[in-house]
Design a protein around this motif. Structure first.
Motif, PDB file in Angstrom:
ATOM      1  N   GLN A  11       0.822  -1.139  -0.133  1.00 42.01           N
ATOM      2  CA  GLN A  11      -0.058  -0.090  -0.188  1.00 42.01           C
ATOM      3  C   GLN A  11       0.790   1.156   0.020  1.00 42.01           C
ATOM      4  N   GLY A  12       1.911   1.120  -0.244  1.00 43.96           N
ATOM      5  CA  GLY A  12       2.915   2.266  -0.369  1.00 43.96           C
ATOM      6  C   GLY A  12       3.649   2.734   1.059  1.00 43.96           C
ATOM      7  N   HIS A  13       3.407   1.917   1.705  1.00 45.92           N
ATOM      8  CA  HIS A  13       4.150   2.312   3.319  1.00 45.92           C
ATOM      9  C   HIS A  13       5.733   2.351   3.094  1.00 45.92           C
ATOM     10  N   ARG A  14       6.278   3.135   4.007  1.00 51.14           N
ATOM     11  CA  ARG A  14       7.688   3.265   3.784  1.00 51.14           C
ATOM     12  C   ARG A  14       8.360   3.028   4.873  1.00 51.14           C
ATOM     13  N   LEU A  15       9.791   2.943   5.008  1.00 54.75           N
ATOM     14  CA  LEU A  15      10.542   3.024   6.263  1.00 54.75           C
ATOM     15  C   LEU A  15      10.830   4.386   6.673  1.00 54.75           C
ATOM     16  N   VAL A  16      10.630   4.215   8.301  1.00 55.83           N
ATOM     17  CA  VAL A  16      10.980   5.566   8.813  1.00 55.83           C
ATOM     18  C   VAL A  16      12.255   5.395   9.886  1.00 55.83           C
ATOM     19  N   GLU A  17      12.693   4.261   9.948  1.00 56.88           N
ATOM     20  CA  GLU A  17      13.844   3.891  10.904  1.00 56.88           C
ATOM     21  C   GLU A  17      14.601   2.540  10.428  1.00 56.88           C
ATOM     22  N   ILE A  18      15.794   2.574  10.444  1.00 58.88           N
ATOM     23  CA  ILE A  18      16.610   1.247  10.383  1.00 58.88           C
ATOM     24  C   ILE A  18      17.699   1.487  11.241  1.00 58.88           C
ATOM     25  N   ALA A  19      17.778   0.249  12.060  1.00 54.91           N
ATOM     26  CA  ALA A  19      18.718   0.011  13.203  1.00 54.91           C
ATOM     27  C   ALA A  19      19.389  -1.507  13.311  1.00 54.91           C
ATOM     28  N   CYS A  20      20.716  -1.270  13.401  1.00 59.81           N
ATOM     29  CA  CYS A  20      21.322  -2.570  13.235  1.00 59.81           C
ATOM     30  C   CYS A  20      22.337  -2.646  14.697  1.00 59.81           C
ATOM     31  N   VAL A  21      22.562  -3.775  15.193  1.00 59.90           N
ATOM     32  CA  VAL A  21      23.713  -4.084  15.973  1.00 59.90           C
ATOM     33  C   VAL A  21      24.496  -5.288  15.553  1.00 59.90           C
ATOM     34  N   GLU A  22      25.788  -5.051  15.772  1.00 56.74           N
ATOM     35  CA  GLU A  22      26.606  -6.323  15.239  1.00 56.74           C
ATOM     36  C   GLU A  22      27.112  -7.285  16.308  1.00 56.74           C
ATOM     37  N   LEU A  23      27.138  -8.674  15.945  1.00 56.57           N
ATOM     38  CA  LEU A  23      27.617  -9.621  16.600  1.00 56.57           C
ATOM     39  C   LEU A  23      28.760 -10.363  15.721  1.00 56.57           C
ATOM     40  N   VAL A  24      29.919 -10.596  16.398  1.00 58.42           N
ATOM     41  CA  VAL A  24      31.013 -11.427  15.803  1.00 58.42           C
ATOM     42  C   VAL A  24      31.371 -12.455  16.601  1.00 58.42           C
ATOM     43  N   GLU A  25      31.152 -13.727  16.082  1.00 54.40           N
ATOM     44  CA  GLU A  25      31.657 -14.860  17.058  1.00 54.40           C
ATOM     45  C   GLU A  25      30.425 -14.880  18.352  1.00 54.40           C
ATOM     46  N   ARG A  26      29.235 -14.441  18.106  1.00 54.40           N
ATOM     47  CA  ARG A  26      28.176 -14.538  18.987  1.00 54.40           C
ATOM     48  C   ARG A  26      28.418 -13.485  20.225  1.00 54.40           C
ATOM     49  N   ARG A  27      29.375 -12.398  19.962  1.00 56.26           N
ATOM     50  CA  ARG A  27      29.601 -11.435  21.141  1.00 56.26           C
ATOM     51  C   ARG A  27      29.307 -10.088  20.373  1.00 56.26           C
ATOM     52  N   LEU A  28      28.682  -9.125  21.376  1.00 57.29           N
ATOM     53  CA  LEU A  28      28.294  -7.840  20.788  1.00 57.29           C
ATOM     54  C   LEU A  28      29.648  -7.251  20.633  1.00 57.29           C
ATOM     55  N   THR A  29      29.802  -6.354  19.658  1.00 61.63           N
ATOM     56  CA  THR A  29      31.125  -5.647  19.328  1.00 61.63           C
ATOM     57  C   THR A  29      31.113  -4.291  19.666  1.00 61.63           C
ATOM     58  N   GLY A  30      29.703  -3.780  19.745  1.00 58.01           N
ATOM     59  CA  GLY A  30      29.575  -2.402  20.023  1.00 58.01           C
ATOM     60  C   GLY A  30      29.537  -1.723  18.881  1.00 58.01           C
ATOM     61  N   ARG A  31      29.661  -2.059  17.525  1.00 54.73           N
ATOM     62  CA  ARG A  31      29.235  -1.432  16.379  1.00 54.73           C
ATOM     63  C   ARG A  31      27.821  -1.198  15.933  1.00 54.73           C
ATOM     64  N   HIS A  32      27.455  -0.122  15.731  1.00 51.19           N
ATOM     65  CA  HIS A  32      25.938  -0.219  15.428  1.00 51.19           C
ATOM     66  C   HIS A  32      25.615   0.765  14.349  1.00 51.19           C
TER      67      HIS A  32
END
Length: 236
Positions: free
Chosen positions: A17-38
């Protein structure tokens, strides 16, 4: 192994129906550990937000007027997720919106599936906990993940919570936001527009009357659908 936990917020439920994104958010895991990069950005959708989405996210149309559009951030976003396994709750919803945005830019950038594999934590939860509620809030409660900061849906907080839920579901190890408590000197952080969760202005909490009207509206949708409505299925 590099994984990216991803969440989006949108103007409404139906991409067709033409709806759109208003936010994208990501967090990074490396070898199952949060790296702090987002990675996080708000987006100007060039359309109004549905009332139901506004009540869920707290994002107002006026707040998005000076935010970038998807073509302005697409290279930053794709650079962050490229080659990773994406972890998403109800992945078909988010991927549908991301692919629609990419399609508007032409064929050169392809689809998300051309760059990333995708793991759907909602499908995983339904398999592990059949017949139970498997919303993010329900999984946080079941798995002992503290979601007390989640007063409204927000991309970055939801991505952090989903990372902890995923780790708890797959190994019993919860990340406890370790990647977000270290100092700036100890981590490589990618954050764009805005830099923190506190910059969202004029967040209006729904009153008791508004919440009641919202629930009544969802009940009406359930009745017209002859069962559970699309909105409730997507947030179950």
């Amino acid at each position: 192994m590099r994984q990216v936990v991803l969440d989006t917020e949108t103007t409404g439920l139906e991409v067709r129906q033409g709806h759109r994104l208003v936010e994208i958010a990501c967090v990074e895991l490396v070898e199952r550990r949060l790296t702090g990069r987002h990675y996080q950005t708000y987006l100007n959708p060039d359309r109004v937000i549905d009332e139901g989405a506004r009540l869920v996210t707290g994002i107002e149309d006026e707040f998005l007027l000076d935010k970038p559009r998807f073509p302005d951030v697409v290279d930053e976003f794709l650079g962050f997720v490229d080659g990773a396994e994406l972890i998403i709750h109800n992945a078909s919803f988010d991927i549908g919106f991301l692919d629609a945005e990419l399609l508007r830019l032409g064929p050169a950038r392809g689809r998300i599936g051309d760059r990333c594999s995708v793991l759907d934590t909602l499908a995983m939860a339904r398999e592990r906990y059949p017949g139970q509620r498997n919303s993010l809030d329900a999984l946080c409660k079941r798995l002992g993940v503290d979601n007390s900061r989640r007063e409204l849906h927000g991309g970055l907080i939801d991505a952090q919570l989903l990372a902890d839920v995923y780790l708890a579901m797959t190994s019993g190890q919860v990340g406890f936001d370790l990647g977000f408590d270290v100092s700036a000197e100890q981590r490589d952080v990618i954050v764009v527009r805005p830099a923190s969760l506190q910059v969202r202005p004029h967040v209006l909490h729904a009153s008791a009357d508004e919440s009641q009207l919202h629930e009544q509206r969802l009940d009406d949708l359930d009745k017209s659908a002859g069962g559970q409505s699309l909105w409730r299925r997507l947030h179950d």
